[in-house]
Scaffold this motif. Structure first.
Motif, short mmCIF file in Angstrom:
data_model
loop_
_atom_site.label_atom_id
_atom_site.label_comp_id
_atom_site.label_asym_id
_atom_site.label_seq_id
_atom_site.Cartn_x
_atom_site.Cartn_y
_atom_site.Cartn_z
N MET A 1 0.94 -1.26 0.19
CA MET A 1 -0.02 -0.05 -0.10
C MET A 1 0.94 1.24 -0.13
O MET A 1 1.71 1.42 0.82
CB MET A 1 -0.86 -0.08 1.32
N ASP A 3 2.37 5.20 0.17
CA ASP A 3 2.25 6.19 1.31
C ASP A 3 1.23 7.22 1.25
O ASP A 3 0.53 7.76 2.06
CB ASP A 3 3.54 6.95 1.39
N ARG A 5 -2.05 6.88 0.26
CA ARG A 5 -3.14 6.30 0.80
C ARG A 5 -3.15 6.09 2.47
O ARG A 5 -4.13 6.31 3.10
CB ARG A 5 -3.81 4.68 0.34
N ARG A 6 -2.03 5.88 2.80
CA ARG A 6 -1.99 6.16 4.36
C ARG A 6 -2.10 7.33 5.03
O ARG A 6 -2.27 7.52 5.88
CB ARG A 6 -0.51 5.57 4.83
N GLU A 7 -1.43 8.40 4.08
CA GLU A 7 -1.38 9.84 4.61
C GLU A 7 -2.62 10.30 5.37
O GLU A 7 -2.72 10.75 6.49
CB GLU A 7 -0.96 10.70 3.84
N VAL A 9 -4.99 8.66 6.98
CA VAL A 9 -5.23 8.40 8.20
C VAL A 9 -4.45 8.73 9.27
O VAL A 9 -4.81 8.89 10.32
CB VAL A 9 -5.29 6.70 7.97
N SER A 187 -9.75 7.42 11.70
CA SER A 187 -9.25 6.42 12.74
C SER A 187 -10.12 6.75 13.67
O SER A 187 -10.74 5.58 14.50
CB SER A 187 -8.00 6.80 13.03
N GLU A 245 -8.12 -1.13 9.32
CA GLU A 245 -7.37 -0.08 8.48
C GLU A 245 -8.03 -0.16 7.08
O GLU A 245 -7.99 1.04 6.53
CB GLU A 245 -6.00 -0.68 8.29
N GLU A 248 -10.67 2.45 7.85
CA GLU A 248 -10.03 3.88 8.07
C GLU A 248 -9.73 4.29 6.35
O GLU A 248 -9.97 5.67 6.04
CB GLU A 248 -8.97 3.75 8.84
N HIS A 249 -8.90 3.57 5.63
CA HIS A 249 -8.56 3.92 4.29
C HIS A 249 -9.94 4.59 3.73
O HIS A 249 -9.61 5.49 2.73
CB HIS A 249 -7.46 3.12 3.66
N ALA A 252 -11.17 7.63 4.87
CA ALA A 252 -10.09 8.60 4.63
C ALA A 252 -10.02 9.26 3.08
O ALA A 252 -9.67 10.30 2.73
CB ALA A 252 -8.73 8.50 5.03
N ALA A 253 -10.36 8.14 2.03
CA ALA A 253 -10.23 8.51 0.57
C ALA A 253 -11.37 9.28 0.08
O ALA A 253 -11.34 9.75 -0.75
CB ALA A 253 -10.22 7.10 -0.13
#
Length: 380
Positions: A1, A3, A5-7, A9, A187, A245, A248-249, A252-253
Motif C-alpha cells: 500500500m 504512502d 493512501r496512508r497519509e 489516516v 481513525s 485499517e 479507515e482508508h 479517508a479516501a
C-alpha cells in the motif's frame, strides 16, 4: 500500500478516550434491556418496539460518537456534561422494559436531556465549522426530541405515532439539513463504531449465560453454548475480518465535502440494521440455550435466522457505502440464513449448526473470490 493512501489516516489519528469507553458502558445496559424486552415479548409487536427504541436511541448515541470525534472531553465542563449525557442514557435504559407503558415519561425526559447535552457541547466546543453545522441540524434534533418527550406522556397509539414520527425525522435529518460541515477523523470514527459493534456482540455472549442460568451443566448445555459462542465469533469475523485499517482508508479516501454523508450511510443507517440484527440474534439465542434438542416455536426460529439475516444485510450496506469488497456475498448469506427457519421448527440445535455453516460458507466463498487466505485480518 502506498504512502499516499496512508497519509489521510495518519493525519487524523485521534483515538478513543477512556471516558468514551466509560460512556459506552451505559450502552451495554441499553442493549441488555432491549434484548430482555424482545426475549420476553418475542412477537411482531415486541420486535417493532425494540426496533423503534433502538433506532431512536442509536441516533443520539451515534451523535455522541460524532461529538467526541470533534470535541475532546479534556476539561471539567466537558466531562461534567458527558456525565449528564450518560445519566440521560441510563434513564432511557431503565425505562426500556415498560417504555410503552408507565415508564414512557422517563424515556422521553432522558432522551430530551441527552439531546440538549449533545447540541450544547457541539455548539460550545466543536469549533466554528461544527458549530455552524450543528446550528443547522439542532432544530431538527430538537423536533425529534420534543416528539419523543411528548410521546412519553401520551397513551396508546399516540405514543407509537409520535415516536415513529421522531424516528422518521432522525432518518431524514441529514437530508433536511445538510451535514457537510462536520469534519470526520477516520481513525477515531472507525474505532468508536467498531467498539459499539463489539459491545453488541458481547451482549449476544451474555445472552448465552443468561439463558443457561439455573440449568444443569451437562454435555448438551456445553455443546449448545459452544455453538452460540461460535456463531457470535463468526459474526465478529464478518464485520472485523478485514481489520480496521481497510475501513479507515476507505473513509479517508472520500473527499472531505462528502465524507460526512458517506459516514452517515455506513455508520448510521447500515449500523442500525446491523445492530438490530445482533439484538434479535441475542434474544433468539437466549431462548435456545437449554433446549437444543427441542422444536422451536416459529417466532424463536425466525428470531435466530432473521436476526442473522439483518446483521448480514446491514454489513452488506456498510461495505457498499465504503466500497469494501463484494457485498453480494453477505446478501446471499442473509437469504441462506432465512432458509434455516424450517430446520429450527424441527430441532433448535440443528438450526444453530446450520447458521454457523452459513457464515463459514460466506466467509470461505468470499475469501476464495478475493484470493486471500481464510483468516481474519488485524493490526500488526
Amino acid at each position: 500500500m502506498s504512502d499516499t493512501r496512508r497519509e489521510p489516516v495518519a493525519q487524523s489519528a485521534v483515538r478513543v478516550s477512556t471516558l468514551e469507553l466509560f460512556f459506552d458502558l451505559v450502552f451495554v445496559f441499553t442493549l441488555t434491556q432491549l434484548t430482555r424486552l424482545l426475549a420476553d415479548e418475542l412477537d411482531w409487536t415486541g420486535a417493532a418496539r425494540a426496533a423503534l427504541m433502538l433506532g431512536i436511541i442509536l441516533w443520539m448515541y451515534g451523535g455522541f460518537a460524532w461529538l467526541t470525534n470533534a470535541v475532546i472531553p479534556n476539561d471539567r465542563l466537558r466531562r461534567t456534561l458527558m456525565l449528564v449525557g450518560m445519566g440521560g442514557f441510563l434513564t432511557i435504559s431503565l425505562a426500556i422494559p415498560d417504555a410503552f407503558g408507565d415508564s414512557g415519561w422517563a424515556f422521553g425526559v432522558g432522551y430530551f436531556v441527552v439531546n440538549a447535552v449533545h447540541t450544547g457541547l457541539f455548539i460550545l466546543a466543536g469549533g466554528a465549522g461544527a458549530a455552524r453545522a450543528m446550528a443547522r441540524l439542532a432544530p431538527v434534533n430538537l423536533t425529534s426530541a420534543t416528539l419523543v418527550l411528548i410521546g412519553g406522556f401520551t397513551p396508546g397509539w399516540w405514543r407509537w405515532a409520535l415516536w415513529a414520527l421522531a424516528f422518521a425525522v432522525d432518518v431524514a435529518a441529514p437530508y433536511i439539513r445538510p451535514i457537510g460541515g462536520f469534519t470526520i477523523s477516520p481513525s477515531h470514527f472507525v474505532e468508536r463504531h467498531g467498539l459499539v459493534v463489539i459491545i453488541a456482540l458481547g451482549e449476544s455472549v451474555v445472552a448465552i449465560g443468561v439463558g443457561a442460568t439455573g440449568l444443569p451443566v451437562d454435555p448438551a448445555l456445553v455443546a449448545v453454548a459452544a455453538l452460540g459462542l461460535t456463531l457470535s465469533y463468526l459474526m465478529w469475523w464478518v464485520y472485523f475480518g478485514d481489520g480496521d485499517e481497510a475501513a479507515e482508508h476507505a473513509l479517508a479516501a472520500v473527499p472531505e465535502g462528502g465524507r460526512a454523508m458517506v459516514a452517515m450511510r455506513a455508520y448510521g443507517y447500515a449500523h442500525f440494521v446491523l445492530l438490530l440484527g445482533v439484538v434479535v440474534v441475542a434474544a433468539g439465542t437466549k431462548k435456545v440455550i437449554g433446549h437444543a434438542g427441542d422444536e422451536l416455536k416459529l417466532a424463536q426460529a425466525v428470531a435466530l435466522a432473521g436476526g442473522l439475516a439483518l446483521y448480514l444485510v446491514g454489513d452488506a450496506a456498510f461495505r457498499r457505502a465504503l466500497g469494501l469488497g463484494n457485498a453480494g456475498y453477505r446478501a446471499a448469506g442473509a437469504a441462506l440464513a432465512l432458509a434455516t427457519i424450517p430446520l429450527g421448527l424441527v430441532v433448535a440445535g440443528g438450526q444453530l449448526v446450520a447458521l454457523v455453516a452459513v457464515l463459514l460458507l460466506v466467509l470461505a466463498v468470499e475469501a476464495r473470490g478475493s484470493g486471500r487466505p481464510l483468516r481474519p485480518a488485524g493490526r500488526p
